[in-house]
Design a protein around this motif. Structure first.
Motif, PDB file in Angstrom:
ATOM      1  N   ARG A 318      29.350  79.959  44.069  1.00  0.00           N
ATOM      2  CA  ARG A 318      28.539  81.099  44.500  1.00  0.00           C
ATOM      3  C   ARG A 318      27.345  81.309  43.586  1.00  0.00           C
ATOM      4  NH1 ARG A 318      25.469  83.274  46.315  1.00  0.00           N
ATOM      5  NH2 ARG A 318      25.279  85.257  47.411  1.00  0.00           N
ATOM      6  N   SER A 319      27.515  81.095  42.285  1.00  0.00           N
ATOM      7  CA  SER A 319      26.436  81.341  41.327  1.00  0.00           C
ATOM      8  C   SER A 319      25.269  80.375  41.508  1.00  0.00           C
ATOM      9  CB  SER A 319      26.968  81.247  39.894  1.00  0.00           C
ATOM     10  OG  SER A 319      27.506  79.955  39.634  1.00  0.00           O
ATOM     11  N   GLN A 320      25.501  79.273  42.227  1.00  0.00           N
ATOM     12  CA  GLN A 320      24.445  78.276  42.424  1.00  0.00           C
ATOM     13  C   GLN A 320      23.803  78.369  43.807  1.00  0.00           C
ATOM     14  OE1 GLN A 320      26.053  74.390  41.519  1.00  0.00           O
ATOM     15  NE2 GLN A 320      26.951  75.079  39.596  1.00  0.00           N
ATOM     16  N   ALA A 321      24.258  79.319  44.611  1.00  0.00           N
ATOM     17  CA  ALA A 321      23.812  79.392  46.003  1.00  0.00           C
ATOM     18  C   ALA A 321      22.754  80.474  46.190  1.00  0.00           C
ATOM     19  CB  ALA A 321      25.006  79.673  46.917  1.00  0.00           C
ATOM     20  N   VAL A 322      22.065  80.397  47.312  1.00  0.00           N
ATOM     21  CA  VAL A 322      21.037  81.384  47.645  1.00  0.00           C
ATOM     22  C   VAL A 322      21.663  82.753  47.885  1.00  0.00           C
ATOM     23  CG1 VAL A 322      19.438  79.717  48.644  1.00  0.00           C
ATOM     24  CG2 VAL A 322      21.193  80.753  50.089  1.00  0.00           C
ATOM     25  N   ASP A 323      20.844  83.783  47.813  1.00  0.00           N
ATOM     26  CA  ASP A 323      21.336  85.142  48.054  1.00  0.00           C
ATOM     27  C   ASP A 323      21.750  85.321  49.519  1.00  0.00           C
ATOM     28  OD1 ASP A 323      20.837  85.869  45.446  1.00  0.00           O
ATOM     29  OD2 ASP A 323      18.840  86.683  45.873  1.00  0.00           O
ATOM     30  N   GLY A 324      22.596  86.297  49.738  1.00  0.00           N
ATOM     31  CA  GLY A 324      22.979  86.659  51.104  1.00  0.00           C
ATOM     32  C   GLY A 324      24.012  85.752  51.734  1.00  0.00           C
ATOM     33  N   PHE A 443      18.887  73.079  36.282  1.00  0.00           N
ATOM     34  CA  PHE A 443      19.719  74.030  35.532  1.00  0.00           C
ATOM     35  C   PHE A 443      20.738  74.661  36.472  1.00  0.00           C
ATOM     36  CE2 PHE A 443      20.695  78.264  33.860  1.00  0.00           C
ATOM     37  CZ  PHE A 443      21.106  77.947  32.577  1.00  0.00           C
ATOM     38  N   LYS A 444      21.992  74.754  36.022  1.00  0.00           N
ATOM     39  CA  LYS A 444      23.059  75.333  36.852  1.00  0.00           C
ATOM     40  C   LYS A 444      23.864  76.344  36.053  1.00  0.00           C
ATOM     41  CE  LYS A 444      23.707  71.264  39.815  1.00  0.00           C
ATOM     42  NZ  LYS A 444      24.665  70.233  40.295  1.00  0.00           N
ATOM     43  N   VAL A 445      24.299  77.366  36.743  1.00  0.00           N
ATOM     44  CA  VAL A 445      25.167  78.387  36.152  1.00  0.00           C
ATOM     45  C   VAL A 445      26.598  78.143  36.627  1.00  0.00           C
ATOM     46  CG1 VAL A 445      25.701  80.852  36.042  1.00  0.00           C
ATOM     47  CG2 VAL A 445      23.317  80.080  36.007  1.00  0.00           C
ATOM     48  N   PHE A 446      27.542  78.214  35.696  1.00  0.00           N
ATOM     49  CA  PHE A 446      28.957  78.012  36.021  1.00  0.00           C
ATOM     50  C   PHE A 446      29.746  79.260  35.631  1.00  0.00           C
ATOM     51  CE2 PHE A 446      27.026  73.934  35.147  1.00  0.00           C
ATOM     52  CZ  PHE A 446      27.415  73.169  36.236  1.00  0.00           C
ATOM     53  N   SER A 447      30.795  79.545  36.391  1.00  0.00           N
ATOM     54  CA  SER A 447      31.590  80.736  36.084  1.00  0.00           C
ATOM     55  C   SER A 447      33.041  80.518  36.498  1.00  0.00           C
ATOM     56  CB  SER A 447      31.023  81.962  36.812  1.00  0.00           C
ATOM     57  OG  SER A 447      31.077  81.786  38.214  1.00  0.00           O
ATOM     58  N   LYS A 450      35.864  85.781  33.777  1.00  0.00           N
ATOM     59  CA  LYS A 450      34.811  86.474  33.034  1.00  0.00           C
ATOM     60  C   LYS A 450      33.878  85.515  32.297  1.00  0.00           C
ATOM     61  CE  LYS A 450      37.483  90.713  32.302  1.00  0.00           C
ATOM     62  NZ  LYS A 450      38.020  91.659  31.284  1.00  0.00           N
ATOM     63  N   VAL A 451      34.195  84.230  32.340  1.00  0.00           N
ATOM     64  CA  VAL A 451      33.381  83.248  31.620  1.00  0.00           C
ATOM     65  C   VAL A 451      32.188  82.828  32.471  1.00  0.00           C
ATOM     66  CG1 VAL A 451      33.338  80.896  30.724  1.00  0.00           C
ATOM     67  CG2 VAL A 451      35.271  82.395  30.220  1.00  0.00           C
ATOM     68  N   ARG A 452      31.006  82.961  31.911  1.00  0.00           N
ATOM     69  CA  ARG A 452      29.780  82.533  32.588  1.00  0.00           C
ATOM     70  C   ARG A 452      28.866  81.844  31.576  1.00  0.00           C
ATOM     71  NH1 ARG A 452      27.350  84.238  37.153  1.00  0.00           N
ATOM     72  NH2 ARG A 452      25.388  84.661  36.084  1.00  0.00           N
ATOM     73  N   PHE A 453      28.351  80.684  31.953  1.00  0.00           N
ATOM     74  CA  PHE A 453      27.414  79.976  31.081  1.00  0.00           C
ATOM     75  C   PHE A 453      26.544  79.072  31.948  1.00  0.00           C
ATOM     76  CE2 PHE A 453      31.175  77.354  31.433  1.00  0.00           C
ATOM     77  CZ  PHE A 453      30.696  76.056  31.566  1.00  0.00           C
ATOM     78  N   GLY A 454      25.472  78.574  31.361  1.00  0.00           N
ATOM     79  CA  GLY A 454      24.582  77.684  32.090  1.00  0.00           C
ATOM     80  C   GLY A 454      24.372  76.385  31.350  1.00  0.00           C
ATOM     81  N   GLU A 485      20.996  85.952  33.421  1.00  0.00           N
ATOM     82  CA  GLU A 485      22.044  86.934  33.131  1.00  0.00           C
ATOM     83  C   GLU A 485      23.338  86.269  32.663  1.00  0.00           C
ATOM     84  OE1 GLU A 485      22.340  89.242  36.691  1.00  0.00           O
ATOM     85  OE2 GLU A 485      20.541  90.410  36.248  1.00  0.00           O
ATOM     86  N   ILE A 486      23.191  85.380  31.687  1.00  0.00           N
ATOM     87  CA  ILE A 486      24.354  84.702  31.119  1.00  0.00           C
ATOM     88  C   ILE A 486      24.293  84.842  29.598  1.00  0.00           C
ATOM     89  CG2 ILE A 486      24.794  83.042  32.970  1.00  0.00           C
ATOM     90  CD1 ILE A 486      22.986  81.066  31.618  1.00  0.00           C
ATOM     91  N   PRO A 487      25.449  84.882  28.931  1.00  0.00           N
ATOM     92  CA  PRO A 487      25.440  85.095  27.478  1.00  0.00           C
ATOM     93  C   PRO A 487      25.084  83.859  26.667  1.00  0.00           C
ATOM     94  CG  PRO A 487      27.692  84.932  28.280  1.00  0.00           C
ATOM     95  CD  PRO A 487      26.808  84.920  29.490  1.00  0.00           C
ATOM     96  N   VAL A 488      25.435  82.678  27.185  1.00  0.00           N
ATOM     97  CA  VAL A 488      25.165  81.447  26.446  1.00  0.00           C
ATOM     98  C   VAL A 488      24.564  80.396  27.377  1.00  0.00           C
ATOM     99  CG1 VAL A 488      26.862  81.732  24.601  1.00  0.00           C
ATOM    100  CG2 VAL A 488      27.567  80.771  26.793  1.00  0.00           C
TER     101      VAL A 488
END
Length: 556
Positions: A318-324, A443-447, A450-454, A485-488
């Motif tokens: 979901r974090s890598q997909a378009v909105d909506g 660049f990709k965001v993974f989650s 509660k763990v989120r990073f890119g 919006e990721i911590p690391v």
């Protein structure tokens, strides 16, 4: 496929890489060969230079950008109410509103651009302003409007002329008119010859004869001499007096275009709802993608929008997909990554295979369906496989990738080694590039929980190009983390030929994370990872495992 589906968007992930774009184009082409021709490739972000090179090399343009698949105004049945001319009378506008059951009319110009808006309230307010006797002259009302409003006949004068001066008056007798009628006025009279002639001789600009009364030749001749307009109406004086102000053009009472709230066909339903709740209007103009008026929409139109239909390629997180996405119908997912967090509202075709590239899977689907692969499509699919497998050097590369790559190279008519060097060199070119542009190129965001990073990655054929990219991108890492919006955040700078990655990182405890995940000791903010070239197989799983362990240790 149900007839209700207008089209299906084939979309890759945010920050698209070569596989994401080439898979969307190649799969849309395949689907159009075996199903209705309604599949269109889309991109979810800016195309990087490596992908641009591949597209140009094989004669393609970038797919159109799509940032959301939430329902839009174009996905509902809004009312295609025609626009009206600015010179249309309030009387005609009122009748149009009664006929159309729409309480708002849009005024448009010759190019169908919005000039203004008039509502039933505006017309009613104008009709109640009975003390503005100069309303026709102040609005430069055309005589054609007066004729239409009063169902009148032009006895003398020019129908195309307009009222330039004067107030509206009712003439009863010469005695009552004397001193009350001024030159230039518009006077309503009845059948009395003396009253008609006195009005004309008083220098009025227009005489309106009511009750269908006869107008003598003497009065007509005198009016023509004095350039006075004469109109005959079948309405009595009371009705004519009430109606005549409604002859003014709508432009005199309309809300001007710069104050009109309107929507584009691309406006999302959610955004439209928010705006509607804060406006006194019930109907709102809609403009097409060219900015031209297309119709009107109101609240009830938004209740049952048609959902967009999508096929996702090269991602299922979901974090890598378009909105909506939660408001769309996911029909298929074609991917080669781990099973992620996307949920579907209905059963969907999901093909996920442990190969190095999505286009390898798509190549198999072409063969299964007996669809011939054109040379240019083969070139795109080959580009994706070479990019994702680092020209067959990545540990994610499988015999299926190599087989597909060789077969596609033959169809495309290219030499793999030569073309791969050209493509990677194009991707490493930093000329004119900003740090932000490079950062987002792959660049990709993974989650998970509660763990989120890119994790980002750039691939390079020479040490000089790799070092230049590190110098450009390194200072941007904090901003990249903030924007996403990721911590690391971690960024891989991979040397294709030596199969070594230098990793830069930013965020709380990020150095400890890298050290623990890969068993190395970073120096000066850089972790050297020999033999590590795959984000999917070698980096993301190690980081995810490490961050989950550290999170549990911290009691989060």
């Amino acid at each position: 496929m149900p007839d209700a589906i207008r089209k299906v968007n084939v979309i890759g992930h945010l920050h698209p890489d070569t596989d994401s774009i080439c898979a969307a184009i190649s799969y849309a082409y395949l689907k159009n060969q075996i199903d209705k021709p309604i599949y269109e490739a889309r991109r979810a972000g800016t195309v990087n230079r490596e992908t641009q090179f591949a597209l140009r090399h094989f004669g393609f343009v970038e797919p159109a950008l799509i940032t959301s698949v939430a329902p839009q105004i174009k996905d509902i049945s809004f009312q295609h109410q025609p626009g009206i001319d600015a010179e249309t009378s309030l009387y005609v506008a009122w009748n149009l509103i009664q006929e159309s059951k729409v309480d708002t009319l849009v005024i448009t110009d010759a190019d169908n651009d919005i000039e203004g808006l008039i509502s039933v309230k505006d017309i009613a307010s104008a009709n109640m302003d009975i003390f503005d006797a100069a309303v026709l002259s102040s609005s430069k009302t055309r005589y054609t409007n007066v004729l239409d409003t009063l169902n009148g006949e032009m006895v003398a004068g020019d129908p195309e002329g307009c009222i330039e001066e004067g107030r509206i008056r009712v003439g009863t007798t010469p005695e009552m008119m004397e001193g009350n009628i001024q030159p230039g006025d518009i006077v309503l009279v009845t059948n009395r010859y003396e009253t008609q002639r006195f009005a004309v001789e008083s220098g009025v600009s227009c005489v309106i004869v009511c009750n269908g009364a006869h107008v003598s030749h003497v009065v007509v001749n005198e009016a023509q001499k004095r350039n006075c307009t004469v109109i005959a109406t079948p309405y009595d004086t009371y009705a004519a007096a009430r109606l005549i102000s409604m002859a003014m053009p709508v432009r005199a009472k309309m809300l001007p275009a710069d104050k009109v709230i309107h929507f584009s066909v691309n406006t999302t339903i959610d955004d439209a709802r928010k705006v509607m709740t804060q406006s006194r209007h019930r109907f709102f103009p809609v403009v097409d993608e060219g900015g031209h008026y297309a119709g009107v929409v109101n609240g009830p139109n938004l209740l049952d929008p048609q959902k967009k239909h999508v096929i996702l390629v090269d991602h299922n997180e979901r974090s890598q997909a378009v909105d909506g996405l939660e408001q769309a119908v996911i029909m298929e997912i074609i991917d080669h990554h781990r099973i992620g967090s996307i949920e579907t509202s209905a059963p969907a075709y999901f093909r996920n295979m442990p190969v190095g590239c999505t286009c390898t899977i798509i190549y198999s689907i072409y063969r299964e369906n007996g669809v011939e692969i054109p040379a240019n499509i083969a070139g795109l699919m080959l580009s994706a496989i070479l990019s994702d497998t680092l020209a067959f050097r990545s540990p994610t590369c499988t015999p299926m990738d190599i087989e597909a790559g060789n077969a596609l190279a033959k169809i495309a008519g290219v030499d793999i080694d030569t073309y791969a060097d050209q493509m990677f060199d194009a991707g490493a070119d930093l000329t004119g590039r900003t740090a932000e542009e490079f950062f987002n190129s792959d660049f990709k965001v993974f989650s998970r929980g509660k763990v989120r990073f890119g994790v980002g990655q750039g691939s390079f054929m020479t040490e000089n190009s790799r070092k230049a990219a590190e110098a450009l991108c390194g200072p941007y890492l904090p901003e990249g983390a903030k924007v996403n919006e990721i911590p690391v955040v971690f960024y891989m700078f991979t040397d294709v030929k030596s199969q070594t990655t230098e990793m830069l990182y930013w965020g709380p405890n990020s150095e400890a994370m890298v050290s623990r995940a890969f068993g190395v000791t970073p120096e000066d903010g850089v972790a050297t990872l020999p033999g590590v070239v795959s984000r999917k197989k070698q980096v993301t799983p190690a980081l995810m495992s490490t961050l989950l362990e550290m999170s549990e240790e911290d009691g989060e």
